[in-house]
Design an enzyme around this catalytic site. Sequence first.
Site, PDB file in Angstrom:
ATOM      1  N   THR B 141       0.847  -1.186   0.000  1.00  0.00           N
ATOM      2  CA  THR B 141       0.000   0.000   0.000  1.00  0.00           C
ATOM      3  C   THR B 141       0.881   1.234   0.000  1.00  0.00           C
ATOM      4  OG1 THR B 141      -1.482   1.408   1.278  1.00  0.00           O
ATOM      5  CG2 THR B 141      -0.309  -0.234   2.512  1.00  0.00           C
ATOM      6  N   ILE B 142       0.557   2.170  -0.879  1.00  0.00           N
ATOM      7  CA  ILE B 142       1.325   3.415  -0.884  1.00  0.00           C
ATOM      8  C   ILE B 142       1.074   4.195   0.402  1.00  0.00           C
ATOM      9  CG2 ILE B 142       1.404   3.641  -3.391  1.00  0.00           C
ATOM     10  CD1 ILE B 142      -0.767   5.870  -3.099  1.00  0.00           C
ATOM     11  N   ASP B 143      -0.024   3.896   1.087  1.00  0.00           N
ATOM     12  CA  ASP B 143      -0.413   4.703   2.253  1.00  0.00           C
ATOM     13  C   ASP B 143       0.445   4.437   3.490  1.00  0.00           C
ATOM     14  OD1 ASP B 143      -2.466   6.046   0.950  1.00  0.00           O
ATOM     15  OD2 ASP B 143      -3.860   4.393   1.291  1.00  0.00           O
ATOM     16  N   MET B 187      -2.274  12.245  -1.655  1.00  0.00           N
ATOM     17  CA  MET B 187      -3.190  11.190  -1.210  1.00  0.00           C
ATOM     18  C   MET B 187      -2.937  10.811   0.248  1.00  0.00           C
ATOM     19  SD  MET B 187      -3.485   8.429  -4.325  1.00  0.00           S
ATOM     20  CE  MET B 187      -4.364   8.774  -5.860  1.00  0.00           C
ATOM     21  N   GLY B 188      -3.950  10.276   0.901  1.00  0.00           N
ATOM     22  CA  GLY B 188      -3.817   9.830   2.284  1.00  0.00           C
ATOM     23  C   GLY B 188      -4.993  10.367   3.081  1.00  0.00           C
ATOM     24  N   GLU B 244      -4.894  15.069   1.572  1.00  0.00           N
ATOM     25  CA  GLU B 244      -6.299  15.175   1.152  1.00  0.00           C
ATOM     26  C   GLU B 244      -7.235  14.993   2.339  1.00  0.00           C
ATOM     27  OE1 GLU B 244      -7.726  11.957  -1.323  1.00  0.00           O
ATOM     28  OE2 GLU B 244      -6.479  10.472  -0.303  1.00  0.00           O
ATOM     29  N   LEU B 296      -0.376   9.070 -10.527  1.00  0.00           N
ATOM     30  CA  LEU B 296       1.037   8.725 -10.711  1.00  0.00           C
ATOM     31  C   LEU B 296       1.737   8.446  -9.395  1.00  0.00           C
ATOM     32  CD1 LEU B 296       2.960  10.145 -13.616  1.00  0.00           C
ATOM     33  CD2 LEU B 296       1.056   8.563 -13.545  1.00  0.00           C
ATOM     34  N   ARG B 298       0.971   6.471  -7.315  1.00  0.00           N
ATOM     35  CA  ARG B 298       0.984   5.016  -7.115  1.00  0.00           C
ATOM     36  C   ARG B 298       1.395   4.267  -8.379  1.00  0.00           C
ATOM     37  NH1 ARG B 298      -5.604   4.586  -6.888  1.00  0.00           N
ATOM     38  NH2 ARG B 298      -5.885   3.986  -9.058  1.00  0.00           N
TER      39      ARG B 298
END
Lengths: 403, 403
Positions: B141-143, B187-188, B244, B296, B298
């Site tokens: 997960t990119i998070d 993001m997040g 976000e 992008l 991710r």
Amino acid sequence: MGNVIVAQSGGPTVAINASLAGVIEGAIASKYDKIYGSINGILGIKDDNVIDLGQIVDSDPSFLSKLKTTPAMYLGSCRFKLPSADSGDPIYDLLFKQFEKYGIDAFFYIGGNDSMDTVDKLSAYAKTIDSHIRFVGIPKTIDNDLCVTDHTPGFGSASKYIATTTMEVIYDAQIYNSPSVTIIEVMGRDAGWLTAATSLARNEYCCGPDLIYLPEVPFNTEVFVNDLSRLLKEKTNIVVAVSEGIRDAKGEYISASTGQLDQFGHAQLSGAGKTLEYLVKDRLGIKCRSIEVNVLQRAAAHISSLTDIEESVLLGKNGVKFAEEGITGVMVIVKRVSNAPYTVEYSHATIHDIANEAKEVPKEWINADHNWVTDEMLEYLKPLVLGEPTLEYKNGLPVYVQR
Amino acid sequence: MGNVIVAQSGGPTVAINASLAGVIEGAIASKYDKIYGSINGILGIKDDNVIDLGQIVDSDPSFLSKLKTTPAMYLGSCRFKLPSADSGDPIYDLLFKQFEKYGIDAFFYIGGNDSMDTVDKLSAYAKTIDSHIRFVGIPKTIDNDLCVTDHTPGFGSASKYIATTTMEVIYDAQIYNSPSVTIIEVMGRDAGWLTAATSLARNEYCCGPDLIYLPEVPFNTEVFVNDLSRLLKEKTNIVVAVSEGIRDAKGEYISASTGQLDQFGHAQLSGAGKTLEYLVKDRLGIKCRSIEVNVLQRAAAHISSLTDIEESVLLGKNGVKFAEEGITGVMVIVKRVSNAPYTVEYSHATIHDIANEAKEVPKEWINADHNWVTDEMLEYLKPLVLGEPTLEYKNGLPVYVQR
């Protein structure tokens, strides 16, 4: 011979510092003496905000190579339009006194239309006062909308970034086995060159965007919905590239109603991508996402085109050469000699022929259905994105010159 | 021993195919026989949409190296939640019959929380029927919001892209000598890890973002305006990074009013970046632009982190090793041994400990003013973005594996 001064103006591109490096390299190899840089365009000359670039090069041996791949503008920019050369405005007297003070023999302005207008006016004024100073413009614009030159510095790198981004968005869009439409909105208010560059994402391992819409032909929302409906019978995930400047047959931009205000009282105006996203959700009832390619399309030095960078350096060098030859009031241009092998030569053109006209995508490079580009466009674009500069990385990030 | 099957699920990251490559490499080196890939997550097993990955590797010697740097998900994804293992739902009987049909001894699921939930339930069900099949989850997960593991695959590459993008946006923002605010929305929704990664853009040649706001602490618009006003006395161009997911003290997202409809009748909801852009224009009356870092973050395989890619491969390999050792119902994790030199080791953890909790940024890694991060955060982030994979380019674009 005397000294030279160089400045940058207009919006940034990835290649504008490469042209600056080219001017510096050209001047070092020339008969000229000192190399000055004017901060924030021509304003630096006016306000004595001038640096000695030769000194900086001497103090840091890696400066020029790093500068070539540093995004935006090392010398800063300005938005300053000169009055007409025969206006009698005192700014001309002031500027030429400053040129004299710095012992300037040649002035190089790296920029877009406005900067070329400045070069044009300064050279016209110089003529009226029998000045020896040469004025040479070096183009840049990601929009590729300047006439006479085959293409513009910065366009190749922007195209490479946009094509790569499009490819990665397509990979991202394909993961689910349920219908979806992804809309990529690309910069270009009047010219579709950058949007056309998304076509490069179609190759033997990526299907590329399914539909491409340019501002040079009218956009019809019904035809767009039909294009999508037809394609959705053949494949699950559709990716569309649109220019921010697409307009309907009446010439109105495709944008959502401006009648509403946000909580701070500002009118809300959605761009083409967001507007089409709403349209798709409304008419086709399927998942749709729009992506606005942000300022990175003009700043992503981490994926610039080596061809673009090398040409930009050579445009700068040739600018110095032309000035040495006594040429003035011109912009340096690229002429394409052949596509395969890709070869170009450098020349110059009178600015009056360039500054007042925008180069649109030729209609015959757009397909009959107005939703893709022709092979001529692909052949034109392909060489411009070739090659990758060797970037230095430190702590995981590209190393750029400090501003 | 029998065969293995691997699948991918959830949203894409740049590193999820590296973990797939790791599973394949691990399985090739193991006692297992065939290596199957299930298309669109667990749905492929259910629907007999299964491919022979060993065959693909044999037919293309460059497949695995290209796969490691191909974005998104080679096997496709799904959003499919299993009913509880003791529900008596016939899906379990069906899936285990399919496992038997393909002679499966081990199942590897590369994904996020939902995929780990699937691994958990399948291993619980396996226990009830005394199945020999091992179920191992490999995170992504990119998070970076999974507990127990030091960090998650995909986060390092997303951080590298975001830090580079932030740096390039800062260069772009600095060209004019007139006040401006640029807001980068990252993001997040609930965790600020990715937004915190913009801090890496502060180094000896780039000033970095001036202000960073994470969702872990309440966001106050008055404090924000004050932060800006104070900074604008010291410098001209301010760059702000916001998650976000920033919320006010009442827990409400910072977003523009939802009361209005667009021309198609949809409620318009502006995100944090756009909302703050309006606020700055309204309250400070200066130029302001907001940039939403798009998908992008991710998918930008063209600037992935070598550390991230290599660790993702090793997570996949270790997953196979653990299954061989008879371990089941676990997720493979990374444990950080030291920061300097950066060393990690691989282990596994029971999924129940992981799946139901999100890892937020520790409050003590956010500065007292709630507008930047601490040195602990920087030390944590730095090793994760190190190194650049060697990408193959063709016709100016990165070469990825065809889906």
